[in-house]
Scaffold this active site. Structure first.
Site, PDB file in Angstrom:
ATOM      1  N   GLU A 105       0.778  -1.295  -0.029  1.00 43.05           N
ATOM      2  CA  GLU A 105      -0.002  -0.040  -0.144  1.00 43.05           C
ATOM      3  C   GLU A 105       0.902   0.985  -0.184  1.00 43.05           C
ATOM      4  OE1 GLU A 105      -2.752   0.937   3.504  1.00 43.05           O
ATOM      5  OE2 GLU A 105      -0.817   2.380   3.673  1.00 43.05           O
ATOM      6  N   ASP A 121      -5.409  -3.931  -2.149  1.00 39.47           N
ATOM      7  CA  ASP A 121      -5.526  -2.498  -2.476  1.00 39.47           C
ATOM      8  C   ASP A 121      -4.191  -1.996  -2.483  1.00 39.47           C
ATOM      9  OD1 ASP A 121      -4.437  -2.821   0.136  1.00 39.47           O
ATOM     10  OD2 ASP A 121      -5.154  -0.789   0.822  1.00 39.47           O
TER      11      ASP A 121
END
Lengths: 566, 380
Positions: free
Chosen positions: B85, B142
């Site tokens: 991330e 993500d």
């Protein structure tokens, strides 16, 4: 007491002479829910939670203040370790986020979209309901819109029925609705109920402007004695001073109604009005009194008033009144001279001058007219591009057997605006000139449009018996245009109505009734600036319900969001 | 309490049998719903011309690099780890700042250290003191999406087909390995393993903050074969449906075992550091319809200096304040998008605080600038 309770009381009190449907609607009111007695149970304030004050929490939740809610719950739990927010609080508190969406639509006036959004939310959350506050405001707003629409459409019975179904909207904050309902009551022959509605506004509503306007409106609708009673209520109130000016307006609107054929104004009232208007040099009022005299055919008094007004202001209307009054008295010379002298003041005066001359020129049987009078008419006709004036000259020459000259004027008149009168003259003149080609062409061009021209098919190119052409065609043509305009207007074809009115106005001056039709047609077709100007003009001459409403609505449409529409 | 520490606490109690505990360190989100506009519409748009970085970013970015970037590795200072991330965010901000050198450095480190799986996804966690450095080889979806988004931005900004190709490979792996069918749409699993219907008693479990809506729009141009429109729709649907307690917010982690999403059992039912990104992404990709943001309108009460909070969604109780200007900037972005509220002056420059707050702050300002510039031009 909310206004609706009073209405319920007053509406159910006596049998009315309403049409059955309207009466049903009103009596329906009395079956409405009792007002102001709904008991509200407040969940979460009983039992264990009785010691915990959840009011702040609810208020924060209603505002969608997430941070505030979370902090308040933490505080309450710190103070009351055994307390947890009751489930019913979660369930009963309307979701402010969803509600905000509804309020946003509400604020944008997108009422039609609200039910589908509610359905959408409920599809996901069947238990969800909008808050009582929103539901009430939405219902009121919908009713308002429906009442306004019914009222705009002139459906008074429907207005009354809608108001009965939603008595909650009959509150001081909805003055426009109240006024519309009052008007609808008058139209459904429930003037007494309307009177009570107006009295109630005067006794309960506090906005002085709205209160005085209420009396002014009522005065245009109710019988004079009822209007006087309302005025008296106003004059006894705390804001009595504001009603002093209303007194005059009330009389003004009574005079205006009398001019339109409404109830007569007592001679004493008129005399007092006149005297104070003269003393205060209120030219508009002096003229208003003049028009009332004119409508009563009291021409000398009318002349006196218009003359006085001309001394106060430069107003085409004062001049016009003066001219028309003299003309009606038979003082054609005076009328014509003044109209000619003042023709530059306003196109309406020039048109009036032409009209006076046209009447003379088309007199039957023909009378000789001083060539000097004709010579000074011609440039006015040309400058004003007056089809009426040109065809009148044509007929005068035609009847004097000066066909070639007549032809020139008829042709000119047709160029400006084809009408039955000039088309007929043109064809007949061609016939007299034995110009068969022109005659046939005229029939082909104008026959389909004007029956009188089509009827000429039957005549041959033989000499007709001598005689003057009818003086009436001009009137017929403009009458036809008036009818057309009204039909278009009724059918919602406002542009077409305007076109017909425009055509007609080139031939004949427009009377007040047609001007009002014109103003509404302008309004309906989105030409608010012009509509407003015309309503103001009409209202300044004679203030009636139409002109007042017209001014009001046209002005509202002039607010910035709509401004570009003109 | 930091995101990872919370996750660790949960794990200690819940004894999950796999790596979900590690993954819990990530943020999750919800999306409010409105009719999803077709992604094709976005795909058809001209790519906006790369913009020159604004003053706030030209001063924030060097400070950000100094504080959090080490030879291409982005440091999560609070959790004392690096992760996919953070690499993705670092790459993305580098493109916004038009700093290709930094971008290449971060991307090179990421490729070398994290793309060690054989499926095209990045291992999510890297610790300097551990050996090997990768301490959890599972991916974090993500992170993968953020890295691909940054690559797609870089490909357009610097006209590089290589970056676009790299982006396509990553999202193709995302589509292959991390998408799942739920009864009401296609959803994103938080990782390639551990979150499916068979992996958890109330699985599948998803994290709504992994729906990086603005990335979908950009990636739809780069990799149109991925069902971005369906993902956008499912995200908006979840955002509308997943609202709990009096505050009506989504939790970080959601169970999709039934037709209605519920807070996942293996995680605290909490609106937290994951979910705070949901309004950020929603606002960034709102396409003129800000309504899905409405539920997040009251996250921060500026007048009373309350919030944004981590909120326990079983009671609606504030657990702790999210300390950092970045969280307030996200809340201010919401007010800007919904009601045109100007960004408060104090939030128009980016102080270097924690990695996560500072990152969200920069992203919130970037989203404001791209979609709601009037909130930055008006005085606050």
């Amino acid at each position: 007491m909310p206004i609706k309770t009073l209405l319920i009381a007053l509406l159910s009190a006596t049998a009315l002479t309403l049409p059955a449907s309207a009466q049903d609607a009103w009596t329906g009111l009395s079956a409405g829910r009792p007002v102001g007695t709904t008991s509200v149970s407040v969940p979460g304030q009983a039992g264990l939670a009785g010691r915990v004050d959840e009011a702040t929490l609810r208020a924060l939740a209603a505002r969608n203040d997430i941070a505030g809610v979370a902090a308040e719950i933490r505080k309450l739990r710190n103070e009351n370790p055994n307390w947890t927010p009751p489930q019913d609080l979660f369930e009963s508190t309307p979701d402010p986020a969803e509600e905000q969406r509804l309020w946003a639509l509400f604020g944008q006036g997108k009422l039609d979209e609200i039910p589908s959004v509610i359905a959408l939310i409920q599809a996901a959350r069947p238990q969800w309901r909008p808050s009582a506050d929103f539901s009430a405001k939405f219902a009121a707003s919908k009713s308002r819109r429906e009442i306004v629409a019914a009222s705009e459409a002139g459906n008074a019975v429907q207005v009354v029925a809608l108001a009965s179904a939603q008595p909650g909207i009959l509150v001081c904050g909805e003055m426009d609705v109240l006024w519309r309902v009052g008007e609808a009551l008058v139209k459904t022959r429930a003037s007494d109920k309307a009177f009570e509605l107006y009295s109630y506004i005067l006794s309960r509503c506090t906005d002085t402007k709205e209160r005085t306007a209420t009396v002014e409106k009522a005065a245009t609708l109710l019988a004079p004695d009822q209007a006087e009673k309302l005025l008296t209520i106003g004059l006894q109130a705390k804001d009595a001073s504001s009603f002093e000016a209303v007194r005059r307006n009330v009389l003004r609107s009574r005079i205006a109604r009398a001019i339109d054929g409404g109830p007569a104004v007592a001679a004493a009232d008129l005399a007092a009005f006149e005297a104070s208007a003269l003393q205060a040099r209120q030219a508009e009022d002096v003229m208003l009194a003049g028009w009332l005299h004119y409508s009563r055919k009291e021409m000398p008094a009318a002349v006196t008033n218009f003359e006085a007004a001309m001394g106060m202001v430069t107003s085409p209307k004062a001049i016009e009144g003066f001219i028309l009054s003299h003309r009606a008295m038979g003082n054609i010379d005076v009328a014509e001279r003044l109209a000619y002298d003042r023709r530059a003041v306003d196109p309406a005066i020039a048109r009036l001058y032409i009209e006076i001359m046209a009447t003379d020129l088309t007199r039957s049987p023909r009378v000789d007219i001083d060539p000097n009078r004709i010579a000074r008419l011609e440039p006015v006709v040309m400058d004003g591009r007056s089809a009426v004036g040109a065809q009148a000259l044509g007929w005068y020459l035609y009847n004097g057997s000066r066909f070639a000259d007549a032809m020139r004027w008829f042709k000119q008149s047709l160029d400006w605006e084809p009408m039955e009168a000039n088309a007929l003259g043109y064809a007949l003149t061609a016939n007299r000139l034995k110009d068969a080609a022109t005659f046939r062409a005229a029939l082909a061009s104008y026959g389909p449009q004007f029956p009188a021209v089509a009827a000429l098919k039957r005549i041959e190119t033989v000499s007709r018996p001598r005689g003057s052409a009818p003086a009436a065609p001009a009137d017929n043509a403009s009458n036809a245009l008036s009818r057309q305009a009204l039909e278009h207007f009724k059918a919602g074809q406002y542009e077409a109505a305007l076109a017909a009115l425009d055509k007609r106005r080139q031939a004949r001056p427009e009377d007040r009734g047609l001007s009002i039709v014109r103003a509404w047609a302008l309004y309906q077709s989105g030409q608010y600036v012009k509509a407003k100007a015309l309503f103001e003009d009409l209202d300044s001459k004679q203030s009636t319900r139409d002109t007042q409403y017209g001014k009001f609505y046209a002005s509202r449409q002039l607010l910035p969001p709509q401004f570009g529409s003109n | 309490m930091t995101r990872l520490k919370i996750a660790a606490a949960v794990l200690a109690g819940a004894a999950l049998a796999f790596t979900a505990g590690n993954l819990a360190g990530r943020k999750d989100g919800q999306v409010a719903a409105s009719a999803p506009a077709p992604v094709q519409a976005a795909a058809a748009q001209e790519a906006p011309a790369p913009s020159v970085p604004d003053a706030w970013l030209t001063s924030a970015w060097p400070a950000y690099k100094t504080a959090f970037v080490r030879n291409g590795r982005v440091l999560d200072d609070v959790n004392r780890v690096s992760h996919s991330e953070g690499q993705g965010y670092g790459m993305l901000i580098a493109t916004l700042a038009d700093d290709r050198e930094a971008f290449d450095e971060i991307w090179a480190w990421t490729r070398r250290e994290l793309f060690i799986r054989n499926d095209g996804l990045a291992a999510w966690r890297w610790e300097e003191r551990a050996s090997p450095h990768v301490t959890d080889a599972n991916n974090a979806t993500d992170g993968d999406i953020l890295i691909a988004w940054a690559l797609a931005e870089a490909a357009e900004r610097w006209k590089s087909a290589d970056y676009a190709q790299d982006a396509r490979q990553i999202v193709s792996a995302v589509a292959r390995k991390t998408l799942a069918r739920w009864q009401r749409g296609t959803v994103i699993l938080p990782a390639a393993t551990g979150f499916g219907a068979g992996d958890q008693s109330d699985g599948p479990v998803v994290n709504l903050s992994y729906w990086v809506f603005p990335a979908f729009d950009r990636l739809a141009r780069t990799a149109p074969d991925v069902p971005w429109a369906e993902l956008r729709a499912s995200g908006l649907l979840l955002a509308q449906a997943a609202r709990f307690s009096l505050v009506r917010l989504p939790p970080d982690w959601l169970s999709l075992a039934g037709t209605e999403p519920k807070p996942a059992q293996g995680f605290p039912a909490r609106f937290g550091y994951n979910a705070i990104r949901i309004p950020l992404y929603l606002a960034w990709a709102s396409r003129g319809d800000a309504e899905p943001l409405r539920p997040f309108a009251g996250l921060w009460n500026e007048a009373r200096s309350l919030g944004p909070f981590e909120i326990d969604l079983t009671t609606g109780e504030a657990v702790s304040t999210m300390e950092g200007a970045g969280y307030r900037a996200v809340a201010a972005l919401v007010s800007c998008a919904l009601d045109g509220q100007p960004m408060p002056a104090s939030l128009r420059t980016v102080p270097i605080q924690t990695y996560y707050s500072t990152t969200l702050h920069i992203l919130a300002l970037a989203a404001t600038q791209q979609g709601y510039a009037q909130c930055l031009s008006r005085p606050s």
